[in-house]
Write a protein that holds these residues in place. Structure first.
Motif, PDB file in Angstrom:
ATOM      1  N   VAL A   1       0.845  -1.195   0.000  1.00  0.00           N
ATOM      2  CA  VAL A   1       0.000   0.000   0.000  1.00  0.00           C
ATOM      3  C   VAL A   1       0.879   1.244   0.000  1.00  0.00           C
ATOM      4  O   VAL A   1       2.057   1.197   0.345  1.00  0.00           O
ATOM      5  CB  VAL A   1      -0.931   0.027   1.239  1.00  0.00           C
ATOM      6  N   HIS A   2       0.288   2.354  -0.377  1.00  0.00           N
ATOM      7  CA  HIS A   2       0.919   3.666  -0.243  1.00  0.00           C
ATOM      8  C   HIS A   2      -0.056   4.517   0.556  1.00  0.00           C
ATOM      9  O   HIS A   2      -1.113   4.903   0.044  1.00  0.00           O
ATOM     10  CB  HIS A   2       1.181   4.296  -1.616  1.00  0.00           C
ATOM     11  N   ILE A   3       0.268   4.769   1.817  1.00  0.00           N
ATOM     12  CA  ILE A   3      -0.655   5.469   2.708  1.00  0.00           C
ATOM     13  C   ILE A   3       0.038   6.657   3.352  1.00  0.00           C
ATOM     14  O   ILE A   3       1.167   6.556   3.834  1.00  0.00           O
ATOM     15  CB  ILE A   3      -1.177   4.524   3.829  1.00  0.00           C
ATOM     16  N   ASN A   4      -0.660   7.786   3.365  1.00  0.00           N
ATOM     17  CA  ASN A   4      -0.219   8.968   4.095  1.00  0.00           C
ATOM     18  C   ASN A   4      -1.120   9.123   5.311  1.00  0.00           C
ATOM     19  O   ASN A   4      -2.351   9.037   5.198  1.00  0.00           O
ATOM     20  CB  ASN A   4      -0.329  10.223   3.220  1.00  0.00           C
ATOM     21  N   VAL A   5      -0.513   9.358   6.458  1.00  0.00           N
ATOM     22  CA  VAL A   5      -1.249   9.529   7.709  1.00  0.00           C
ATOM     23  C   VAL A   5      -1.044  10.960   8.183  1.00  0.00           C
ATOM     24  O   VAL A   5       0.087  11.410   8.362  1.00  0.00           O
ATOM     25  CB  VAL A   5      -0.749   8.550   8.791  1.00  0.00           C
ATOM     26  N   THR A   6      -2.133  11.680   8.373  1.00  0.00           N
ATOM     27  CA  THR A   6      -2.074  13.052   8.861  1.00  0.00           C
ATOM     28  C   THR A   6      -2.986  13.166  10.072  1.00  0.00           C
ATOM     29  O   THR A   6      -4.152  12.776  10.007  1.00  0.00           O
ATOM     30  CB  THR A   6      -2.537  14.047   7.780  1.00  0.00           C
ATOM     31  N   SER A   7      -2.459  13.703  11.159  1.00  0.00           N
ATOM     32  CA  SER A   7      -3.262  13.887  12.371  1.00  0.00           C
ATOM     33  C   SER A   7      -3.309  15.358  12.727  1.00  0.00           C
ATOM     34  O   SER A   7      -2.283  16.039  12.732  1.00  0.00           O
ATOM     35  CB  SER A   7      -2.664  13.080  13.527  1.00  0.00           C
ATOM     36  N   PHE A   8      -4.512  15.846  13.010  1.00  0.00           N
ATOM     37  CA  PHE A   8      -4.673  17.225  13.458  1.00  0.00           C
ATOM     38  C   PHE A   8      -5.705  17.222  14.573  1.00  0.00           C
ATOM     39  O   PHE A   8      -6.848  16.836  14.358  1.00  0.00           O
ATOM     40  CB  PHE A   8      -5.132  18.143  12.310  1.00  0.00           C
ATOM     41  N   ASN A   9      -5.275  17.614  15.761  1.00  0.00           N
ATOM     42  CA  ASN A   9      -6.128  17.604  16.949  1.00  0.00           C
ATOM     43  C   ASN A   9      -6.661  16.193  17.232  1.00  0.00           C
ATOM     44  O   ASN A   9      -7.805  16.016  17.619  1.00  0.00           O
ATOM     45  CB  ASN A   9      -7.258  18.621  16.838  1.00  0.00           C
ATOM     46  N   ARG A  10      -5.819  15.195  16.951  1.00  0.00           N
ATOM     47  CA  ARG A  10      -6.100  13.774  17.177  1.00  0.00           C
ATOM     48  C   ARG A  10      -7.175  13.215  16.240  1.00  0.00           C
ATOM     49  O   ARG A  10      -7.704  12.144  16.459  1.00  0.00           O
ATOM     50  CB  ARG A  10      -6.436  13.499  18.649  1.00  0.00           C
ATOM     51  N   ASN A  11      -7.502  13.962  15.177  1.00  0.00           N
ATOM     52  CA  ASN A  11      -8.362  13.467  14.101  1.00  0.00           C
ATOM     53  C   ASN A  11      -7.442  13.053  12.955  1.00  0.00           C
ATOM     54  O   ASN A  11      -6.654  13.865  12.465  1.00  0.00           O
ATOM     55  CB  ASN A  11      -9.338  14.551  13.622  1.00  0.00           C
ATOM     56  N   VAL A  12      -7.551  11.803  12.546  1.00  0.00           N
ATOM     57  CA  VAL A  12      -6.613  11.249  11.566  1.00  0.00           C
ATOM     58  C   VAL A  12      -7.234  11.213  10.174  1.00  0.00           C
ATOM     59  O   VAL A  12      -8.366  10.762   9.998  1.00  0.00           O
ATOM     60  CB  VAL A  12      -6.180   9.824  11.988  1.00  0.00           C
ATOM     61  N   LEU A  13      -6.472  11.687   9.203  1.00  0.00           N
ATOM     62  CA  LEU A  13      -6.839  11.602   7.793  1.00  0.00           C
ATOM     63  C   LEU A  13      -5.929  10.569   7.139  1.00  0.00           C
ATOM     64  O   LEU A  13      -4.706  10.647   7.240  1.00  0.00           O
ATOM     65  CB  LEU A  13      -6.645  12.957   7.106  1.00  0.00           C
ATOM     66  N   LEU A  14      -6.542   9.588   6.480  1.00  0.00           N
ATOM     67  CA  LEU A  14      -5.801   8.578   5.728  1.00  0.00           C
ATOM     68  C   LEU A  14      -5.994   8.835   4.239  1.00  0.00           C
ATOM     69  O   LEU A  14      -7.127   8.908   3.765  1.00  0.00           O
ATOM     70  CB  LEU A  14      -6.310   7.169   6.066  1.00  0.00           C
ATOM     71  N   THR A  15      -4.910   8.996   3.509  1.00  0.00           N
ATOM     72  CA  THR A  15      -4.972   9.158   2.059  1.00  0.00           C
ATOM     73  C   THR A  15      -3.976   8.197   1.427  1.00  0.00           C
ATOM     74  O   THR A  15      -3.099   7.665   2.094  1.00  0.00           O
ATOM     75  CB  THR A  15      -4.643  10.606   1.635  1.00  0.00           C
ATOM     76  N   GLY A  16      -4.112   7.995   0.132  1.00  0.00           N
ATOM     77  CA  GLY A  16      -3.205   7.106  -0.578  1.00  0.00           C
ATOM     78  C   GLY A  16      -3.961   6.018  -1.302  1.00  0.00           C
ATOM     79  O   GLY A  16      -5.148   6.177  -1.617  1.00  0.00           O
ATOM     80  N   GLU A  17      -3.273   4.895  -1.535  1.00  0.00           N
ATOM     81  CA  GLU A  17      -3.860   3.816  -2.330  1.00  0.00           C
ATOM     82  C   GLU A  17      -3.730   2.481  -1.611  1.00  0.00           C
ATOM     83  O   GLU A  17      -2.711   2.200  -0.977  1.00  0.00           O
ATOM     84  CB  GLU A  17      -3.168   3.710  -3.687  1.00  0.00           C
ATOM     85  N   ALA A  18      -4.786   1.672  -1.749  1.00  0.00           N
ATOM     86  CA  ALA A  18      -4.794   0.302  -1.247  1.00  0.00           C
ATOM     87  C   ALA A  18      -5.337  -0.594  -2.352  1.00  0.00           C
ATOM     88  O   ALA A  18      -6.123  -0.136  -3.192  1.00  0.00           O
ATOM     89  CB  ALA A  18      -5.665   0.195   0.006  1.00  0.00           C
ATOM     90  N   PRO A  19      -4.971  -1.886  -2.367  1.00  0.00           N
ATOM     91  CA  PRO A  19      -5.390  -2.757  -3.473  1.00  0.00           C
ATOM     92  C   PRO A  19      -6.852  -3.169  -3.458  1.00  0.00           C
ATOM     93  O   PRO A  19      -7.398  -3.522  -4.498  1.00  0.00           O
ATOM     94  CB  PRO A  19      -4.480  -3.978  -3.316  1.00  0.00           C
ATOM     95  N   ASN A  20      -7.516  -3.111  -2.278  1.00  0.00           N
ATOM     96  CA  ASN A  20      -8.922  -3.546  -2.206  1.00  0.00           C
ATOM     97  C   ASN A  20      -9.602  -2.982  -0.961  1.00  0.00           C
ATOM     98  O   ASN A  20      -8.948  -2.396  -0.088  1.00  0.00           O
ATOM     99  CB  ASN A  20      -9.007  -5.084  -2.206  1.00  0.00           C
ATOM    100  N   GLU A  21     -10.913  -3.156  -0.910  1.00  0.00           N
ATOM    101  CA  GLU A  21     -11.710  -2.615   0.205  1.00  0.00           C
ATOM    102  C   GLU A  21     -11.316  -3.232   1.542  1.00  0.00           C
ATOM    103  O   GLU A  21     -11.319  -2.557   2.571  1.00  0.00           O
ATOM    104  CB  GLU A  21     -13.205  -2.849  -0.044  1.00  0.00           C
ATOM    105  N   ALA A  22     -10.993  -4.529   1.542  1.00  0.00           N
ATOM    106  CA  ALA A  22     -10.624  -5.195   2.794  1.00  0.00           C
ATOM    107  C   ALA A  22      -9.371  -4.552   3.397  1.00  0.00           C
ATOM    108  O   ALA A  22      -9.296  -4.307   4.607  1.00  0.00           O
ATOM    109  CB  ALA A  22     -10.399  -6.684   2.541  1.00  0.00           C
ATOM    110  N   THR A  23      -8.404  -4.268   2.547  1.00  0.00           N
ATOM    111  CA  THR A  23      -7.166  -3.638   3.021  1.00  0.00           C
ATOM    112  C   THR A  23      -7.445  -2.222   3.496  1.00  0.00           C
ATOM    113  O   THR A  23      -6.917  -1.785   4.528  1.00  0.00           O
ATOM    114  CB  THR A  23      -6.102  -3.634   1.905  1.00  0.00           C
ATOM    115  N   LYS A  24      -8.265  -1.501   2.766  1.00  0.00           N
ATOM    116  CA  LYS A  24      -8.650  -0.142   3.167  1.00  0.00           C
ATOM    117  C   LYS A  24      -9.285  -0.157   4.553  1.00  0.00           C
ATOM    118  O   LYS A  24      -8.941   0.652   5.411  1.00  0.00           O
ATOM    119  CB  LYS A  24      -9.621   0.443   2.123  1.00  0.00           C
ATOM    120  N   SER A  25     -10.184  -1.084   4.796  1.00  0.00           N
ATOM    121  CA  SER A  25     -10.837  -1.208   6.109  1.00  0.00           C
ATOM    122  C   SER A  25      -9.844  -1.600   7.191  1.00  0.00           C
ATOM    123  O   SER A  25      -9.911  -1.105   8.321  1.00  0.00           O
ATOM    124  CB  SER A  25     -11.962  -2.245   6.053  1.00  0.00           C
ATOM    125  N   GLU A  26      -8.917  -2.485   6.853  1.00  0.00           N
ATOM    126  CA  GLU A  26      -7.895  -2.918   7.812  1.00  0.00           C
ATOM    127  C   GLU A  26      -7.034  -1.741   8.255  1.00  0.00           C
ATOM    128  O   GLU A  26      -6.700  -1.598   9.440  1.00  0.00           O
ATOM    129  CB  GLU A  26      -7.027  -4.012   7.197  1.00  0.00           C
TER     130      GLU A  26
END
Length: 198
Positions: free
Chosen positions: A75-100
């Motif tokens: 996967v290619h994932i960027n993790v950004t946290s602001f005030n303990r709210n996390v934004l996940l962006t990037g790419e995953a191969p399928n929905e199961a991985t995205k949920s994981e």
């Protein structure tokens, strides 16, 4: 006991170095302020407390490390946290991985909420990531030149030409930031992930 102290010292040092590196980017580019002065200015103008600022950096590091340990280069994932709210962006191969990945982020201590904006796709090319960095710089530069709010109130993340805006802002500041970002060349869409002040 000495090993625990050494590990703690290394962890604190790494977090502080990351804060210095990450938070000095805007002042260096936008105002010419040096690294030490830039960090102090950023933290003093940030609406988050110093503790939350440091906690956000720790959340990003812990989440990224856990994703890498579990999924490696799949996967290619960027993790950004602001005030303990996390934004996940990037790419995953399928929905199961995205949920994981979302579950991994939610399992990190002190995370309040996760916005999962991961797309189902192959990992983005280096050229796409370089273009995203350029767009982020252009948006931040326009925030500085427009002077409608303090630039440190809004964090900018770009993924595949989509700009995500995070921060503790008033409604007016949020709208101004969104309008500036949406009219910046190369931006295809703007997603607001703000936390609004009353």
């Amino acid at each position: 006991m000495n090993l625990m102290r050494i590990n703690l010292l290394i962890s604190v040092t790494l977090i502080l170095l990351c804060i210095l590196w990450l938070s000095s980017c805007v002042p260096l580019v936008a105002t010419g302020i040096g690294v030490g002065a830039g960090t102090g200015a950023l933290m003093s103008e940030d609406r988050r407390s110093t503790g939350i600022f440091i906690e956000d950096e720790a959340i990003e590091l812990k989440t990224s490390r856990r994703i890498t340990q579990q999924l490696g280069g799949n996967v290619h994932i960027n993790v950004t946290s602001f005030n303990r709210n996390v934004l996940l962006t990037g790419e995953a191969p399928n929905e199961a991985t995205k949920s994981e990945i979302e579950k991994l982020a939610l399992s990190i201590d002190n995370v309040r909420k996760v916005s999962n904006e991961i797309t189902i796709a192959e990992n983005s090319a280096l050229s796409s990531r370089t273009n995203d960095s350029i767009i982020t710089s252009k948006v931040k530069g326009r925030f500085v030149s427009e002077r409608k709010f303090r630039v440190n109130y809004v964090k900018v993340v770009t993924e595949n030409s989509v700009v995500y805006l995070l921060g503790l802002v008033t409604r007016e500041e949020g709208e101004d930031a969104s309008q500036i970002a949406s009219t910046t060349s190369g931006v295809t869409r703007v997603v607001k992930v703000f936390e609004y002040l009353n």
